[in-house]
Motif scaffolding. Sequence first.
Motif, PDB file in Angstrom:
ATOM      1  N   TRP A  27      32.696  41.520  21.686  1.00  0.00           N
ATOM      2  CA  TRP A  27      33.060  42.030  23.014  1.00  0.00           C
ATOM      3  C   TRP A  27      32.737  43.512  23.155  1.00  0.00           C
ATOM      4  CZ3 TRP A  27      35.285  39.792  27.420  1.00  0.00           C
ATOM      5  CH2 TRP A  27      35.746  40.698  28.382  1.00  0.00           C
TER       6      TRP A  27
ATOM      7  N   SER B 193      38.152  48.497  28.087  1.00  0.00           N
ATOM      8  CA  SER B 193      37.372  47.317  27.757  1.00  0.00           C
ATOM      9  C   SER B 193      38.203  46.298  26.986  1.00  0.00           C
ATOM     10  CB  SER B 193      36.140  47.742  26.944  1.00  0.00           C
ATOM     11  OG  SER B 193      35.412  46.617  26.539  1.00  0.00           O
TER      12      SER B 193
ATOM     13  N   VAL C  34      39.643  51.521  25.452  1.00  0.00           N
ATOM     14  CA  VAL C  34      40.950  50.991  25.872  1.00  0.00           C
ATOM     15  C   VAL C  34      40.776  50.066  27.081  1.00  0.00           C
ATOM     16  CG1 VAL C  34      43.190  51.624  26.839  1.00  0.00           C
ATOM     17  CG2 VAL C  34      42.267  52.902  24.896  1.00  0.00           C
TER      18      VAL C  34
ATOM     19  N   ASP D 164      40.642  44.329  28.957  1.00  0.00           N
ATOM     20  CA  ASP D 164      39.964  43.246  29.676  1.00  0.00           C
ATOM     21  C   ASP D 164      39.658  42.072  28.731  1.00  0.00           C
ATOM     22  OD1 ASP D 164      39.010  42.213  32.078  1.00  0.00           O
ATOM     23  OD2 ASP D 164      36.959  42.881  31.672  1.00  0.00           O
TER      24      ASP D 164
ATOM     25  N   ARG E  54      42.670  39.968  28.473  1.00  0.00           N
ATOM     26  CA  ARG E  54      42.880  39.209  29.716  1.00  0.00           C
ATOM     27  C   ARG E  54      42.136  37.882  29.619  1.00  0.00           C
ATOM     28  NH1 ARG E  54      39.685  38.279  34.051  1.00  0.00           N
ATOM     29  NH2 ARG E  54      38.102  39.744  33.310  1.00  0.00           N
ATOM     30  N   VAL E  55      40.903  37.951  29.109  1.00  0.00           N
ATOM     31  CA  VAL E  55      40.044  36.774  29.052  1.00  0.00           C
ATOM     32  C   VAL E  55      40.366  35.922  27.833  1.00  0.00           C
ATOM     33  CG1 VAL E  55      37.631  36.036  28.862  1.00  0.00           C
ATOM     34  CG2 VAL E  55      38.211  38.029  30.239  1.00  0.00           C
TER      35      VAL E  55
ATOM     36  N   ARG F 228      38.639  43.875  36.717  1.00  0.00           N
ATOM     37  CA  ARG F 228      37.632  43.574  35.695  1.00  0.00           C
ATOM     38  C   ARG F 228      36.973  44.864  35.211  1.00  0.00           C
ATOM     39  NH1 ARG F 228      34.950  37.833  35.861  1.00  0.00           N
ATOM     40  NH2 ARG F 228      36.846  36.675  36.298  1.00  0.00           N
ATOM     41  N   SER F 229      36.618  44.865  33.934  1.00  0.00           N
ATOM     42  CA  SER F 229      36.011  46.075  33.360  1.00  0.00           C
ATOM     43  C   SER F 229      34.578  46.219  33.837  1.00  0.00           C
ATOM     44  CB  SER F 229      36.054  46.005  31.835  1.00  0.00           C
ATOM     45  OG  SER F 229      35.413  44.845  31.360  1.00  0.00           O
TER      46      SER F 229
END
Lengths: 155, 785, 267
Positions: free
Chosen positions: A128, A109, A107, A112, A115-116, A55-56
């Motif tokens: 975001w 962030s 990059v 991530d 991913r979500v 996770r970021s």
Amino acid sequence: MPTVSMAVNGKDVSGEVEGRTLLVEFIRKNLRLTGTHVGCDTSQCGACVVHVNGRSVKSCTMLAVEAEGATVTTLEGLVKDGKMHPMQEAFRDQHGLQCGFCTPGMVMSTIDLLRVNPDPSEAEIRDWLEGNICRCTGYHNIVKAVQQVASGDAA
Amino acid sequence: MNDMLVGKPLKRKEDQRLLTGKGRYVDDIRRPGETYAVFVRSPIAHGIIKSIDKEAALAAPGVLGVFTGKDIQRDEWGSIPCGWVVTDRQGEPHKAVPHYALTPDRARYVGDHLAVVVAETYEQARDGAELVEIEFEELEPVVTLAMAMEGEQIHDLAPQNLCYDWELGSRAEIDAIFETAHHVTSLDLVNNRLVPNAMEPRAAIAEYDSGLDSYTLWSTSQNPHMLRWMLSGSVTGIPETKIRVIAPDVGGGFGMKIYCYPEETTCLWLSKVIDRPVRWTGDRSESFLADTHARDHLTTVDLAMDKDGTFLGMKIDTTANMGAYLSNYATSIPTYFYATLFAGCYKTPVIYSNVRAVFTNTSPVDAYRGAGRPEAAYLIERVVDVAAREMGMDPIDIRRRNFIKPEDFPYQTPVILTYDIGDYDASLDEALRMIDYDGFPARREEAKARGKLRGIGLACYIEACGVAPSQLIGKMGAGAGLWESGQIRFNATGTAFVLTGTHGHGQGHETTFGQIVADMFGIPIEDVELIHGDTSQVPMGMGTYGSRSLAVGGSAIVRAGEKVIEKGRKIAAHMLEASVIDIEFEQGLFSVTGTNKSVTIKEVAERAYVPLDYPEGLEPGLDETAFYDPGNFTYPAGTHICEVEIDPRTGVLEIVDWVAVDDFGTVINPMIVEGQIHGGLAQGIGQAIMENGVYDPESGQLITGSFMDYCMPRADDLPSFRVGYTCTPCTHNPLGAKGAGEAGCIAAPPTLINAIVNALDIRHIDMPATGEKLWRIARDKIAAQ
Amino acid sequence: MYSFEYHNPASQKEAEELLASTDNPSLLAGGQTLLPALKHRLAEPSDLIDLKGIDGLSGIREENGAIVIGAATTHCEVSESELVAKRIPALAKLAGGIGDQQVRHRGTIGGSVANNDPAADYPAGCVGLGATIRTNRREMGADNFFVDLFETALGEDEMILAVSFPIPDQAAYIKFPNPASRYALVGVMLSKTGGDVRVAITGAGSSGVFRDSHIETALSKDFSVDAIDGSGVDEAEISADIHASAEYRKHLIGEMARRAVEAASGS
């Protein structure tokens, strides 16, 4: 001094740190991975974003000792077999970076984000990126880079 | 044969390293035995230093030394200079107040450099810095621009805190015009103070080599040669041959990193005193306090018109903030980079300006993206809009009526500059087409149905770039010429180094200059390597600012390339056993006119270094340098139009569309140029609606000292932008290029404010037009209805 | 940062012992506020006691008509929780709007509540939903927990274990962010449970989170957007700074409350 151990970019590392040593200092100074940057001291600019356990997080706002036993990925760790991550490629394709200083955080962030949310709208991408400040690009091409990866199209 | 690269959106050469964490910024560099410097900064805005007690700090763990301005003065190090002399209305030079690396006598702003602590680690230096005790006799701080001339005197040299009172034009002539004018539009404007905030904080490492008695300084600089020159020629007296300045990858500059700063100067001094490398990396709080700030003007502008809306004359009165000291070029920004642009795109025949530059107890102010030209464009495009409103004219019509037309070029403005070329109607037409100007009333109605106030605004800007023709700026008071150097050094294998005195810190020079040289010689861009930012490698150069790198630096590279070709023709003539006049060069091939005999540049390069059979008089090597001094400024211009929607219930503003049509002349890499526009727009939009550097008027403390309070544009504040081009190539440089770095930042503030006043149907609103201001206006209008 | 000793206790008991035995300890949860403050040397704790290793301190469960969130639960976990989304969607939304995603990955409810930043979201969430703060010593209603700017009823040796949110009939959180910091310039948490309406305001109070009884009364009689005629708070009680005057903040309270009613009614 406490000793801290973690896996960074697939390698087990450990080192002596002070309690007050920040994760970003451990990464930059102890490990000499200088791709992660520090752009502010109020946890806002996001140049220091790395992945901790997938996770970021802002590595300037985390103690190195808090990462004990964690899996950490930095910008350098995205390169596999000499090949850049699709997000890195997309930043190059779309001219999503100029001076490159905020880029590591951008990059990490945006990877991530996908991913979500694998198919974000433009508004969702911009939302975001609240935790990442860029002074060069006006964000336009950063948004396009994320869209390129989300759509699966190479430029 | 290569496809031509110029004009193509080539991906950037620099990105591979920057995207994989292999960039090399100053703070990434480690030197063996390095030490850490932390500055003791003034906690008060104004006060005489009574005493500095170092004892506790010296006793702290790891501390290697504590030093003050008096310590540096003992080595007879001088003041950091201001390199541009502005001559005032009485013919006197500006007040050149001293600016020492560490202030020996008096604290003049919060953040001023009073002492430095050097220690083994950063935290130890910081611990030590907290232990330095300074006693002050506090003085009343001078904070606001409006009160500067009445406040406590900050420098002995500058009564009334006046740096200069300068004018351009004839007051009598302008007064006569205003007496007979049909209508005068008058407008008071604030040009708000900005903090540049490049994402990489400033940093420096200085290292002294006692064997060679020489220094190396790694600095986050846009301008390494000038930094060396100032350090050598003005501050230290150390020969330039003994100072090497390296500006490696630099994380954005925007003008703020042009200058010679106290921190790096102090590190240079410390490196010999401590005899170990000394590093300083600023944190963001220090950036806010002690980076140069920008803009900060109070202005009244008056525009005189005849009954048809033809401009007869313009009068500008500005008070400009210099801050507490003069940064290197501070004096020139609100004068020769400001008042010389007051013609804008218009045939205003007479222009008079009066600028008073004043000192205040705030951070020094100097150039920041646009530097004087955003201030000029803002006042012109605002007053023109207000004039249209007062004259009952369409804002497009009043502009077209007064435009300088294509047939008027070259056009001598009444404010020194001569525009070489432009077509302002063309970019206006294209912008109107792109935004669908005629469709706006319907969009406004549709927004109204949703409870939103929609507005449209435009600005037709011009700027002077490609700084600068040396003779012209010499007449304006510049202390140096602003030519540029370029060197092309072919290697024996046919690859080429390109050396430039400009410095890239985000602009993509490695790519753009690579495209030019690859095309020139018909070689792959991979075979071209750019070297910049190291005074020991690159010939003397003047750095990057004022959108000069391509127009001036690129032109120098072209001139060097022409010399290489000339030399190559001689070598080729020898190789082909032909006469030099019969050798032509195209696409990487030297050939004998009218034959199929030819040699490649690669073969020529090899022979240049293997001159085993050279005839007498033919010199080995293929390595040429050119110095290019431009004949004029370049004049990028264009029209930006934006549409906004305001929620009257909260004042929240959304930029719903933005069209930028710019004339940059020849574009080498459209992808990079578009990126420059986007970034400039973000900064200009930031100034218009978000950013504001605020000091507490009583205490002089910086209130907006972090990203918590200084409102930086973020991704969700901005729209995507639509970009278009028109092109009238620059007439006087070999590339036809004008420069693109600052346009967005210049065009955006008036464009956006014009849209906001249109949405609210008001005469004017000051920047930054924040939500609360918009809400108040909307509320009062609704209440009045 | 000043130097400190770092501790990583595995149990509540061990943490309590450290709290009692150290000079000037600070509890470390997510650290998203504490660490920036330490970096600026605004505090000088002798010891940092990390709570993240303590078993059972994080997690979300439903218990007797309430959602109970462990103190070390991150904002991200709350925002992504299906349980929270189902029972108190307004709380999930609140958590999903704190800071940015990176902050939400680290920052915790316990840390936020204990810090009581006047512009933080959770204090409004707790007061607006009538939450109970559970500590190692006692249980406290949110109304009595938040005392003043950065000040709570927590004692020196006290640590938050969990926050319990009764499940309302309707609720909504609307935040008007500070354009610079993105903290709340004004944030309104509104809930309705039976006839009981709570309206809690963050970002605006000169002594931190507060309930707007004027709006509560109006909504108790008529739970509709039109019932709100603005905030009833005296402007003198509302904070003012370069980002917003008290007048603007007061106006925004009414406006955000209206939007909250709209959102609550829609859910």
